[in-house]
Design a protein around this motif. Structure first.
Motif, mmCIF file in Angstrom:
data_model
loop_
_atom_site.group_PDB
_atom_site.id
_atom_site.type_symbol
_atom_site.label_atom_id
_atom_site.label_comp_id
_atom_site.label_asym_id
_atom_site.label_seq_id
_atom_site.Cartn_x
_atom_site.Cartn_y
_atom_site.Cartn_z
ATOM 1 N N ASP A 143 0.816 -1.221 0.000
ATOM 2 C CA ASP A 143 0.000 0.000 0.000
ATOM 3 C C ASP A 143 0.849 1.270 0.000
ATOM 4 O OD1 ASP A 143 -2.688 -1.148 0.141
ATOM 5 O OD2 ASP A 143 -2.074 -1.871 2.122
ATOM 6 N N ILE A 144 2.158 1.126 0.121
ATOM 7 C CA ILE A 144 3.049 2.278 0.128
ATOM 8 C C ILE A 144 3.451 2.622 -1.301
ATOM 9 C CG2 ILE A 144 5.268 3.177 0.938
ATOM 10 C CD1 ILE A 144 3.156 2.739 3.143
ATOM 11 N N ASP A 145 3.043 3.791 -1.758
ATOM 12 C CA ASP A 145 3.360 4.286 -3.101
ATOM 13 C C ASP A 145 4.695 5.030 -3.031
ATOM 14 O OD1 ASP A 145 3.604 5.902 -5.407
ATOM 15 O OD2 ASP A 145 1.442 6.025 -5.662
ATOM 16 N N SER A 146 5.724 4.446 -3.597
ATOM 17 C CA SER A 146 7.070 5.016 -3.486
ATOM 18 C C SER A 146 7.129 6.443 -4.009
ATOM 19 C CB SER A 146 8.074 4.147 -4.240
ATOM 20 O OG SER A 146 8.150 2.856 -3.682
ATOM 21 N N ALA A 147 6.473 6.699 -5.129
ATOM 22 C CA ALA A 147 6.511 8.042 -5.716
ATOM 23 C C ALA A 147 5.820 9.053 -4.809
ATOM 24 C CB ALA A 147 5.853 8.025 -7.091
ATOM 25 N N GLN A 148 4.736 8.652 -4.180
ATOM 26 C CA GLN A 148 4.010 9.558 -3.288
ATOM 27 C C GLN A 148 4.842 9.875 -2.048
ATOM 28 O OE1 GLN A 148 0.420 8.125 -1.255
ATOM 29 N NE2 GLN A 148 -0.686 9.911 -2.033
ATOM 30 N N ILE A 149 5.503 8.864 -1.490
ATOM 31 C CA ILE A 149 6.369 9.098 -0.332
ATOM 32 C C ILE A 149 7.511 10.029 -0.715
ATOM 33 C CG2 ILE A 149 7.941 8.024 1.337
ATOM 34 C CD1 ILE A 149 5.053 7.293 1.863
ATOM 35 N N ALA A 150 8.130 9.762 -1.854
ATOM 36 C CA ALA A 150 9.268 10.570 -2.306
ATOM 37 C C ALA A 150 8.875 12.017 -2.567
ATOM 38 C CB ALA A 150 9.862 9.957 -3.573
ATOM 39 N N ALA A 151 7.589 12.253 -2.825
ATOM 40 C CA ALA A 151 7.110 13.600 -3.148
ATOM 41 C C ALA A 151 6.564 14.336 -1.930
ATOM 42 C CB ALA A 151 6.030 13.518 -4.221
ATOM 43 N N SER A 152 6.813 13.810 -0.728
ATOM 44 C CA SER A 152 6.280 14.410 0.506
ATOM 45 C C SER A 152 7.411 14.952 1.367
ATOM 46 C CB SER A 152 5.475 13.362 1.288
ATOM 47 O OG SER A 152 4.436 12.824 0.485
ATOM 48 N N SER A 153 7.329 16.220 1.742
ATOM 49 C CA SER A 153 8.397 16.845 2.531
ATOM 50 C C SER A 153 8.609 16.144 3.862
ATOM 51 C CB SER A 153 8.082 18.325 2.784
ATOM 52 O OG SER A 153 8.153 19.061 1.601
ATOM 53 N N ILE A 154 7.496 15.830 4.550
ATOM 54 C CA ILE A 154 7.563 15.118 5.827
ATOM 55 C C ILE A 154 6.623 13.924 5.763
ATOM 56 C CG2 ILE A 154 7.166 15.228 8.318
ATOM 57 C CD1 ILE A 154 7.678 18.225 8.197
ATOM 58 N N VAL A 155 7.131 12.764 6.159
ATOM 59 C CA VAL A 155 6.301 11.572 6.292
ATOM 60 C C VAL A 155 6.073 11.364 7.787
ATOM 61 C CG1 VAL A 155 6.151 9.088 5.920
ATOM 62 C CG2 VAL A 155 7.150 10.558 4.159
ATOM 63 N N TYR A 156 4.803 11.323 8.181
ATOM 64 C CA TYR A 156 4.415 11.272 9.596
ATOM 65 C C TYR A 156 3.803 9.913 9.897
ATOM 66 C CZ TYR A 156 1.807 12.548 13.863
ATOM 67 O OH TYR A 156 1.297 12.601 15.136
ATOM 68 N N LEU A 157 4.345 9.232 10.903
ATOM 69 C CA LEU A 157 3.951 7.874 11.239
ATOM 70 C C LEU A 157 3.447 7.806 12.671
ATOM 71 C CD1 LEU A 157 7.264 6.433 9.827
ATOM 72 C CD2 LEU A 157 5.061 6.204 8.689
ATOM 73 N N ASP A 180 15.807 8.070 1.502
ATOM 74 C CA ASP A 180 16.510 7.931 0.225
ATOM 75 C C ASP A 180 16.284 9.144 -0.664
ATOM 76 O OD1 ASP A 180 17.539 5.486 0.941
ATOM 77 O OD2 ASP A 180 16.124 4.295 -0.263
ATOM 78 N N ASN A 181 15.160 9.819 -0.434
ATOM 79 C CA ASN A 181 14.813 10.998 -1.229
ATOM 80 C C ASN A 181 15.002 12.302 -0.454
ATOM 81 O OD1 ASN A 181 13.478 10.133 -3.996
ATOM 82 N ND2 ASN A 181 12.914 8.595 -2.455
ATOM 83 N N LYS A 182 15.802 12.233 0.616
ATOM 84 C CA LYS A 182 16.167 13.411 1.417
ATOM 85 C C LYS A 182 14.953 14.083 2.052
ATOM 86 C CE LYS A 182 20.552 13.066 0.229
ATOM 87 N NZ LYS A 182 20.481 11.849 -0.598
ATOM 88 N N ARG A 183 13.950 13.281 2.391
ATOM 89 C CA ARG A 183 12.772 13.790 3.096
ATOM 90 C C ARG A 183 12.903 13.487 4.586
ATOM 91 N NH1 ARG A 183 11.243 17.093 -0.981
ATOM 92 N NH2 ARG A 183 10.477 15.950 -2.808
ATOM 93 N N SER A 184 12.054 14.118 5.395
ATOM 94 C CA SER A 184 12.092 13.915 6.846
ATOM 95 C C SER A 184 11.003 12.945 7.288
ATOM 96 C CB SER A 184 11.896 15.251 7.571
ATOM 97 O OG SER A 184 12.970 16.121 7.298
ATOM 98 N N VAL A 185 11.279 12.260 8.392
ATOM 99 C CA VAL A 185 10.327 11.291 8.942
ATOM 100 C C VAL A 185 10.027 11.661 10.396
ATOM 101 C CG1 VAL A 185 9.909 8.868 9.512
ATOM 102 C CG2 VAL A 185 11.184 9.469 7.430
ATOM 103 N N ALA A 186 8.746 11.770 10.716
ATOM 104 C CA ALA A 186 8.314 12.079 12.079
ATOM 105 C C ALA A 186 7.514 10.912 12.634
ATOM 106 C CB ALA A 186 7.470 13.351 12.098
ATOM 107 N N LEU A 187 7.604 10.716 13.945
ATOM 108 C CA LEU A 187 6.898 9.633 14.634
ATOM 109 C C LEU A 187 6.231 10.171 15.881
ATOM 110 C CD1 LEU A 187 6.360 6.561 15.412
ATOM 111 C CD2 LEU A 187 8.574 6.656 16.580
ATOM 112 N N THR A 188 4.965 9.819 16.086
ATOM 113 C CA THR A 188 4.330 10.054 17.377
ATOM 114 C C THR A 188 4.295 8.738 18.135
ATOM 115 O OG1 THR A 188 2.313 10.685 18.535
ATOM 116 C CG2 THR A 188 2.019 9.767 16.332
ATOM 117 N N LEU A 189 4.639 8.783 19.418
ATOM 118 C CA LEU A 189 4.675 7.556 20.223
ATOM 119 C C LEU A 189 3.280 7.027 20.552
ATOM 120 C CD1 LEU A 189 7.693 8.184 22.625
ATOM 121 C CD2 LEU A 189 7.642 7.060 20.396
#
Length: 333
Positions: A143-157, A180-189
């Motif tokens: 369900d993870i679209d690589s192009a959509q993830i790569a096109a997002s400034s921040i990915v929030y999980l 891999d696409n120099k984007r940021s990843v955020a996580l809420t506990l």
């Protein structure tokens, strides 16, 4: 690096909320731990629903609430989560798309129903959640679209993704694509009990840089480091995380970086009605500020403003324009 199509993309358990006002006696009678999120099966869900009084029903899900808020501030937002092609799933899809959020995850055509959370709100505004994951647990790496993830400034999980095994793999796949696409990843506990279940794995995600930004509340921070000493836990968090934000209810929040800790006050509220979604909406404001290039204090103020709005009514989705509230408070949007 290519320009981003989306400011923030959230990945989470797509859950429909069923909220009811109740009292502490009801929680005790049904063996519920006040303020927690418990995973339940379909039989328990049916029993809880039958025992509940008249309810308010609306789309929810932790990361989805955050993304709804991000869009409400005027940012470009997307969401990944699994519903079933049933009545509730179709309502859920309509709601999030109507909020100008890109939502293209294919609905399940078989298997369990769309997930629901049965939320009991006591007179002090505290929420206690009983969550049937349903179709949400079948979110998978496919369900993870690589192009959509790569096109997002921040990915929030959301940390709740760590409960279903397939969703955990989707989480890790998305994080790798983002980096891999120099984007940021955020996580809420997500929840102190969730932290208790996956403490070592969450610490590994933070320490290895799998996530760049961590959101937690005081209870989650205490669970993460197994100490009630806030200052001690904060020192450990600053040592482990690149950037972290810890919310402290009426005491506001602290933004903890490697070089400094920035305290930000809470927004005053007339009455706390329901704390459901407070952390989700705080994250929405903070993330919006980050993608707009604002400093940590202004990011925290935007988060506090959104959290203050959502705790003054039932439900985890804003009922007022966050963009207009921010403009009224003199905050940049």
């Amino acid at each position: 690096m290519a320009a981003a199509t989306y400011d923030v993309l959230g990945i989470g358990n797509a859950i429909f909320d069923i909220l009811v006002r109740t009292d502490d006696a009801f929680l005790a009678q049904h063996g519920m731990v006040k303020g927690s999120m418990a995973l339940i099966d379909e039989a328990r869900a049916a029993a809880v629903y039958q025992a509940m009084g008249p309810a308010t029903e609306m789309s929810g899900g932790s990361a989805a609430n955050t993304i709804f808020g991000v869009a409400g501030f005027g940012a470009k937002a997307a969401y990944v989560g699994k519903v079933k092609d049933d009545q509730i799933g179709r309502m859920y899809t309509h709601d999030i798309r109507a909020a100008n959020v890109a939502f293209t995850t294919a609905a399940a055509t078989d298997g369990p129903a769309t997930g629901c959370s049965y939320i009991l709100v006591t007179p002090d505004g505290e929420r206690t959640m009983n969550t049937y994951l349903g179709a949400a647990q079948d979110l998978s790496p496919a369900d993870i679209d690589s192009a959509q993830i790569a096109a997002s400034s921040i990915v929030y999980l959301e940390g709740y993704l760590w409960d279903p095994a397939n969703a955990k793999e989707a989480f890790l796949k998305a994080s790798k694509i983002a980096h891999d696409n120099k984007r940021s990843v955020a996580l809420t506990l997500s929840d102190a009990f969730c932290v208790g279940r996956y403490r070592d794995e969450f610490l590994d995600l933070i320490r290895t840089g799998t996530v760049d930004l961590v959101f937690a509340n005081e209870a989650e921070l205490a669970s993460l480091y197994q100490t009630e000493d806030f200052d001690k836990a904060l020192v450990q968090l600053r040592n482990d995380a690149q950037l972290a934000v810890v919310t402290r209810s009426e005491k506001g929040c602290v933004v903890a970086g490697k070089d400094a800790v920035t305290p930000v006050p809470a927004c005053p509220v007339k009455q706390v009605v329901d704390t459901t979604g407070a952390g989700d909406l705080f994250a929405a404001g903070f993330l919006f500020g980050l993608v707009r290039g604002l400093g940590h204090e202004q990011c925290g103020r935007l988060g506090a403003l959104a959290a203050a709005e959502v705790i003054q009514h039932i439900g985890a989705r804003p009922q007022a324009s966050l963009k207009e509230l921010a403009q009224g408070a003199g905050l940049p949007v």
